[in-house]
Scaffold this motif. Structure first.
Motif, short mmCIF file in Angstrom:
data_model
loop_
_atom_site.label_atom_id
_atom_site.label_comp_id
_atom_site.label_asym_id
_atom_site.label_seq_id
_atom_site.Cartn_x
_atom_site.Cartn_y
_atom_site.Cartn_z
N ALA A 16 0.87 -1.18 0.00
CA ALA A 16 0.00 0.00 0.00
C ALA A 16 0.90 1.23 0.00
N LEU A 17 0.84 2.01 -1.07
CA LEU A 17 1.72 3.17 -1.25
C LEU A 17 0.93 4.47 -1.18
N ASP A 18 1.35 5.35 -0.30
CA ASP A 18 0.78 6.69 -0.16
C ASP A 18 1.18 7.51 -1.38
N ILE A 19 0.21 8.03 -2.11
CA ILE A 19 0.52 8.88 -3.27
C ILE A 19 -0.08 10.27 -3.09
N SER A 20 -0.21 10.70 -1.84
CA SER A 20 -0.77 12.02 -1.56
C SER A 20 0.25 13.11 -1.91
N ASN A 21 -0.23 14.36 -1.98
CA ASN A 21 0.63 15.49 -2.32
C ASN A 21 1.85 15.59 -1.42
N SER A 22 1.71 15.25 -0.14
CA SER A 22 2.83 15.41 0.79
C SER A 22 4.01 14.51 0.41
N MET A 23 3.76 13.47 -0.40
CA MET A 23 4.84 12.59 -0.83
C MET A 23 5.76 13.29 -1.85
N LEU A 24 5.40 14.50 -2.27
CA LEU A 24 6.25 15.28 -3.17
C LEU A 24 7.26 16.14 -2.42
N ALA A 25 7.18 16.15 -1.09
CA ALA A 25 8.14 16.92 -0.28
C ALA A 25 9.55 16.43 -0.57
N ARG A 32 9.99 12.37 -1.61
CA ARG A 32 9.55 11.16 -0.91
C ARG A 32 8.98 10.11 -1.88
N MET A 33 8.18 10.57 -2.83
CA MET A 33 7.52 9.65 -3.77
C MET A 33 8.54 8.90 -4.61
N GLU A 34 9.46 9.63 -5.23
CA GLU A 34 10.44 8.99 -6.11
C GLU A 34 11.38 8.08 -5.32
N SER A 35 11.72 8.48 -4.11
CA SER A 35 12.57 7.64 -3.27
C SER A 35 11.84 6.33 -2.93
N ALA A 36 10.58 6.44 -2.54
CA ALA A 36 9.79 5.25 -2.21
C ALA A 36 9.65 4.34 -3.42
N LYS A 37 9.34 4.92 -4.58
CA LYS A 37 9.17 4.12 -5.79
C LYS A 37 10.47 3.42 -6.18
N GLY A 38 11.59 4.11 -6.00
CA GLY A 38 12.88 3.50 -6.30
C GLY A 38 13.16 2.30 -5.41
N GLU A 39 12.90 2.46 -4.12
CA GLU A 39 13.11 1.35 -3.18
C GLU A 39 12.18 0.18 -3.48
N LEU A 118 3.50 1.92 3.08
CA LEU A 118 4.52 2.94 2.94
C LEU A 118 3.84 4.30 2.87
N SER A 119 4.10 5.14 3.88
CA SER A 119 3.44 6.43 3.97
C SER A 119 4.32 7.44 4.70
N ASP A 120 4.00 8.71 4.51
CA ASP A 120 4.72 9.78 5.22
C ASP A 120 3.86 10.45 6.27
N GLY A 121 2.63 10.01 6.44
CA GLY A 121 1.76 10.77 7.32
C GLY A 121 0.93 9.96 8.26
N GLU A 122 0.19 10.68 9.07
CA GLU A 122 -0.73 10.04 9.99
C GLU A 122 -2.08 9.88 9.29
N ASP A 123 -2.88 8.99 9.81
CA ASP A 123 -4.17 8.68 9.19
C ASP A 123 -5.18 9.78 9.47
N TYR A 124 -5.91 10.17 8.40
CA TYR A 124 -6.98 11.16 8.55
C TYR A 124 -8.35 10.58 8.24
N GLY A 125 -8.41 9.29 7.96
CA GLY A 125 -9.68 8.69 7.55
C GLY A 125 -10.52 8.15 8.69
N GLY A 126 -9.91 7.87 9.84
CA GLY A 126 -10.66 7.40 11.00
C GLY A 126 -11.00 5.93 11.00
N GLU A 127 -10.60 5.18 9.98
CA GLU A 127 -10.96 3.77 9.86
C GLU A 127 -9.81 2.84 10.24
N VAL A 128 -8.66 3.40 10.52
CA VAL A 128 -7.46 2.59 10.69
C VAL A 128 -7.56 1.63 11.88
#
Length: 168
Positions: A16-25, A32-39, A118-128
């Motif tokens: 499960a890969l986080d592809i949110s905007n914050s992964m562009l930091a 973050r996104m390109e590093s994660a995809k490379g790994e 694989l994610s950079d953030g905390e959950d905001y959906g409330g279902e975790v």
């Protein structure tokens, strides 16, 4: 001496890969996104006899690739991954876990299931928490990989045409 046939059974790995905007930091070069995809691509190149599935998520989640032995296809899907694939931003880890478990449940083999988040953030959906309870009940474990620093960093915004606003 007699010959014995041995069948090697791999695992089923759902990523499960986080592809949110914050992964562009850019605190992890190039971001973050390109590093994660490379790994993840490096990981896929080392796999043998294990099927892999992909779930992408931000404010919602979707199955990008069901379980497959076709690592080349999975790599292509990873290369395409980005925030422009999601209309709803945020970090809904619960939705990602739900989709990942659904991939595994569709399989009738008794192979070992491995879940990687694989994610950079905390959950905001409330279902975790509910999803974690389901995983525990079914005897599954989740391997979580965090990416990024603890420091506050600027995050580029996605424009409607898919381009990023400059950070500087």
């Amino acid at each position: 001496a007699r010959e014995v046939a041995i069948t090697q059974r791999g695992s089923d790995i759902v990523i499960a890969l986080d592809i949110s905007n914050s992964m562009l930091a850019e605190d992890v070069p190039p971001n973050r996104m390109e590093s994660a995809k490379g790994e993840l691509n490096s990981f896929l190149r080392r796999l043998e006899n294990s099927r892999v599935g992909l779930v992408f998520f931000a404010g919602s989640a979707f199955v990008q690739c069901p379980l497959t032995l076709d690592y080349g296809t999975a790599e292509i899907f990873l290369r395409m991954a980005g925030p422009d694939m999601m209309s709803e931003q945020g970090t809904n880890i619960g939705a990602a876990l739900k989709n990942a478990l659904e991939i595994a449940r569709k399989d009738d083999r008794r192979s070992r299931k491995i879940f990687v988040l694989l994610s950079d953030g905390e959950d905001y959906g409330g279902e975790v928490n509910r999803q974690l309870a389901v995983y525990r009940q079914e005897g599954h474990h989740i391997n979580s990989i965090g990416i990024g620093s603890d420091e506050e960093v600027p995050v580029p915004e996605m424009m409607p045409d898919g381009s990023e606003t400059p950070l500087r």
